[in-house]
Design an enzyme around this catalytic site. Structure first.
Site, PDB file in Angstrom:
ATOM      1  N   ASP A 252      10.483 -13.876 -46.068  1.00  0.00           N
ATOM      2  CA  ASP A 252       9.733 -13.337 -46.636  1.00  0.00           C
ATOM      3  C   ASP A 252       8.930 -12.363 -45.690  1.00  0.00           C
ATOM      4  O   ASP A 252       8.711 -12.507 -44.754  1.00  0.00           O
ATOM      5  CB  ASP A 252       8.684 -13.830 -47.430  1.00  0.00           C
ATOM      6  N   LYS A 253       8.372 -10.984 -46.239  1.00  0.00           N
ATOM      7  CA  LYS A 253       7.798 -10.268 -45.463  1.00  0.00           C
ATOM      8  C   LYS A 253       6.487 -10.708 -44.709  1.00  0.00           C
ATOM      9  O   LYS A 253       6.463 -10.245 -43.485  1.00  0.00           O
ATOM     10  CB  LYS A 253       7.345  -9.006 -46.417  1.00  0.00           C
TER      11      LYS A 253
END
Length: 351
Positions: free
Chosen positions: A143-144
């Site tokens: 995930d970012k």
């Protein structure tokens, strides 16, 4: 005739007076509008100055720096971003490159994203090897907001081989996360399918959520088989508590499967212990900043109104890749994660 002339003169004088009055009102309106515009500009200038000011409070300064770093990664030239990733290289051989993924950098592109890891892989390959090097390939995703160990492949063949290892669950992945609350029991396995659903509220959005195949009978507590969702994916997460303090816990997590947002969903909805800084999965029916316990706020020296700035505390700590011989990669915690552990008085276990 004289009377008529006097009436005409009176009407003319009244007309002149009315015109002057109208001009006065209009002029006053323009002056008021100009004054309001000046006031608005002054307020905007002061607001910008306040935003540029460095907060005196260390916690606020720390959060501001972290947010600025994420914004900078989106604004830098792709060559600069590739150089940053080169500096964060943990290991490389003829098949793979292993990097320490920074916070706030997305793996894939999308709406509103200017820079992502996928876009700079050709540049990074040339920086690591030579100008004729083939672009690197993604093998998995983070995930970012997730930091830590990430594996890239030097060729399509190597990428396919590594993706198959992930798919067949031969890759051992260990994450660390700071969560709110204390899981009960302190060690175990969460095995609940996950599905994506639309949350219909004043601000409709999509979230991953649990799709359990069993439910508890309210009368006698027996497990009853529930109607399953055909779209749900099997999801299994092992967890173990490493430390607890300040109404929070440090958990070690091992996702056996690889469903989107699996760890975040299992912790928030399965164990009732959302990850610190996970504003998306701390509520189901709304998008709002995470609500923190009073003790946690005091230890972090943070006001609840500022909780929305807290980053997600999820870190890909270790990855074991069976390529011929097992390759074991460990990535140290990012600085913001270490600071939070100290503030919350959570002792980092000795490996």
């Amino acid at each position: 005739m004289a009377a008529a002339g006097g009436a005409a003169r009176r009407c003319w004088r009244r007309g002149v007076g009315l015109a002057r009055a109208v001009r006065g009102v209009c002029g006053s309106g323009r002056a008021t509008a100009a004054l309001r515009a000046e006031e608005l500009a002054e307020r905007l200038r002061k607001s910008e100055e306040q935003q540029r000011e460095i907060p005196k409070d260390p916690t606020q300064r720390w959060l501001r720096e972290l947010a600025a770093m994420s914004q900078q990664l989106q604004q830098v030239h792709p060559n600069v971003l590739a150089k940053i990733l080169k500096q964060r290289t943990l290991y490389q051989n003829e098949e793979i490159v292993v990097i320490d993924k920074p916070y706030g950098l997305p793996v894939h592109g999308g709406p509103g994203i200017k820079n992502c890891i996928a876009d700079v892989l050709p540049i990074l390959a040339k920086m690591l090897e030579n100008m004729k090097a083939e672009p690197l390939h993604l093998c998995h995703r983070l995930d970012k907001e997730t930091t830590g160990v990430m594996v890239l492949a030097r060729s399509k063949e190597a990428a396919e081989k590594i993706r198959l290892l992930f798919k067949t669950r031969q890759v051992e992945k260990i994450y660390w996360a700071i969560v709110l609350g204390d899981p009960d029991p302190v060690e175990g396995v969460v095995e609940i399918p996950i599905v994506e659903k639309e949350v219909k509220s004043h601000q409709s959005h999509f979230k991953m959520t649990l799709a359990p195949r069993y439910r508890v009978c309210p009368e006698d507590g027996r497990l009853l088989k529930a109607r399953g969702d055909g779209r749900a994916e099997r999801a299994v997460t092992r967890y173990r508590r490493l430390a607890a303090a300040s109404a929070c816990s440090l958990l070690q997590l091992q996702p056996v499967t690889g469903v989107k947002h699996q760890i975040r969903v299992h912790l928030a909805y399965g164990l009732g212990c959302p990850i610190l800084g996970d504003h998306k999965y701390s509520h189901w029916s709304k998008l709002a900043p995470q609500k923190l316990p009073e003790l946690t706020l005091r230890r972090l020296k943070l006001e609840q109104s500022k909780a929305r700035h807290l980053p997600l505390h999820l870190h890909a700590h270790r990855l074991c890749l069976p390529l011929g011989q097992p390759l074991d990669f460990v990535c140290k915690l990012p600085l913001f994660f270490q600071k939070t552990l100290r503030k919350l008085e959570l002792d980092i276990p000795k490996d």
